[in-house]
Design an enzyme around this catalytic site. Structure first.
Site, PDB file in Angstrom:
ATOM      1  N   LYS A 254     -69.583  17.685  -6.286  1.00  0.00           N
ATOM      2  CA  LYS A 254     -69.926  16.255  -6.192  1.00  0.00           C
ATOM      3  C   LYS A 254     -69.077  15.609  -5.106  1.00  0.00           C
ATOM      4  CE  LYS A 254     -68.642  12.188  -8.908  1.00  0.00           C
ATOM      5  NZ  LYS A 254     -68.081  11.759 -10.201  1.00  0.00           N
ATOM      6  N   LYS A 266     -67.016  -1.255 -11.425  1.00  0.00           N
ATOM      7  CA  LYS A 266     -65.758  -0.893 -12.081  1.00  0.00           C
ATOM      8  C   LYS A 266     -64.791  -2.081 -12.057  1.00  0.00           C
ATOM      9  CE  LYS A 266     -65.741   3.996 -10.615  1.00  0.00           C
ATOM     10  NZ  LYS A 266     -65.695   4.638 -11.942  1.00  0.00           N
ATOM     11  N   ASP A 277     -63.184  10.479  -5.547  1.00  0.00           N
ATOM     12  CA  ASP A 277     -64.308  10.892  -6.384  1.00  0.00           C
ATOM     13  C   ASP A 277     -65.148  11.975  -5.717  1.00  0.00           C
ATOM     14  OD1 ASP A 277     -65.284  10.519  -8.935  1.00  0.00           O
ATOM     15  OD2 ASP A 277     -66.900   9.190  -8.305  1.00  0.00           O
ATOM     16  N   ARG A 340     -73.567  12.768 -12.464  1.00  0.00           N
ATOM     17  CA  ARG A 340     -74.615  13.646 -13.005  1.00  0.00           C
ATOM     18  C   ARG A 340     -75.895  13.532 -12.186  1.00  0.00           C
ATOM     19  NH1 ARG A 340     -73.833  10.845 -18.599  1.00  0.00           N
ATOM     20  NH2 ARG A 340     -71.830  10.610 -17.565  1.00  0.00           N
TER      21      ARG A 340
END
Length: 344
Positions: A254, A266, A277, A340
């Protein structure tokens, strides 16, 4: 790009120890036994090493820890670092010892008197990995790190073992650089360009742009980057060093170069860390770099989805329905669950 400290291996030359500059490292067993290199250092510094080994200071050292004897008489070096380590240490202890050497050395040159020490190559790996420092964006000009030289009884053999480990260190440094870069530098375009440059190492690298991803039906991944000005991409890296026609191992990572959470924004506190990330894609990229540098006899495919999750008038909303490459429909309840969708 940050690179590990240069490390080389040479035969033992006792007469050159006294004139070595920078730092000198000796290994002493927990029982206080000195090898031939340590005995020469002890003679040069008029018994100071032996006195330290017999002191409470050495007794209190844990395995793989070190202590400095600063500016030893009879030697040109700035310090002799005494590292407590068994003659046949575990790989983990050897790496810890290497890390202790690197921490104490800073940017100084280092002469490591490894002699017949088992796991000398592992010591070199620990030394290389602990030497990482991400400072390319600091205002002050960086001081280059000095080289490390290992004196060993069989330099060719140790160097042969250490070679593949050096490739691992290069891959780790590459991953660390990617993870540490700020998002205004490591955009999806910049990330893809760094991976494309690994073609020089023998990797086959293909970059799929948004139009191609749309044709492939990768709506889930594309939905994550809809609110960003940075185009979403998928980069496919292939290393074909194994048996021809053998099924490859696939690694998927990812690569969200910055994650605001999208419309499901956030909290501000800690959002600056969302530059990391893309760590999964960074690891896959580092592994592929290592495989190429060590000419691994394996077939491996690395795939990374590169996106930026930003709020915008075009961004995916909670409640939107997107379709994956497999054909499944997915209802997005929270746009901060983007990982995901990238991997789907």
């Amino acid at each position: 790009m940050t690179h590990p400290r240069h490390i080389d291996f040479k035969e033992i030359d006792l007469d050159s120890i006294g004139t070595a500059e920078g730092r000198v490292v000796v290994f002493v067993t927990p029982e206080g036994q000195l090898d031939q290199c340590a005995r020469r250092v002890n003679r040069l510094c008029k018994g100071a090493l032996k006195r330290f080994v017999e002191s409470d200071g050495f007794e209190k050292l844990k395995t793989a820890e070190g202590c400095d004897l600063a500016y030893p008489a009879g030697m040109n070096c700035d310090a002799v670092q005494v590292v407590k380590l068994k003659r046949r240490p575990t790989a983990a202890d050897a790496r810890k010892a290497g890390a202790a050497i690197a921490k104490a050395a800073g940017t100084s040159t280092v002469l490591v008197l490894a002699g017949n020490l088992g796991q000398a190559a592992e010591v070199s790996l620990g030394l290389a990995l602990r030497g990482y420092d991400f400072n390319i964006h600091k205002s002050k000009e960086n001081e280059p790190r000095g080289a490390a030289t290992f004196m060993v009884s069989k330099p060719e053999e140790v160097a042969a073992v250490a070679g593949p480990m050096a490739a691992v260190a290069e891959g780790v440094f590459f991953t660390r650089d990617l993870v540490n870069e700020p998002a205004n530098v490591l955009t999806t375009d910049d990330f893809a360009a760094r991976l494309a440059a690994m073609h020089e190492l023998g990797l086959e690298v293909e970059i799929l742009e948004e139009a191609e991803l749309e044709k492939l039906g990768m709506g889930a991944l594309l939905s994550v980057g809809q609110g960003s000005r940075s185009p979403s991409k998928v980069v496919v890296m292939q290393w074909n060093g194994g048996k021809k026609g053998a099924a490859p191992l696939a690694l998927v990572g990812k690569g969200v170069v910055f994650d605001t959470g999208g419309i499901s924004l956030k909290p501000a506190a800690g959002m600056e860390d969302m530059t990391m990330d893309m760590g999964g894609a960074g690891v896959v990229s580092g592994v592929m770099r290592t495989l190429a540098m060590r000419k691994a006899k394996a077939n491996v495919v690395g795939l990374v989805g590169l996106v930026e999750n930003m709020p915008d008038g075009a961004a995916t909303r909670p409640g939107d329905v997107v379709r994956s490459m497999k054909g499944d429909t997915i209802e997005v309840i929270n746009t901060d669950a983007e990982g995901r969708l990238v991997l789907a």
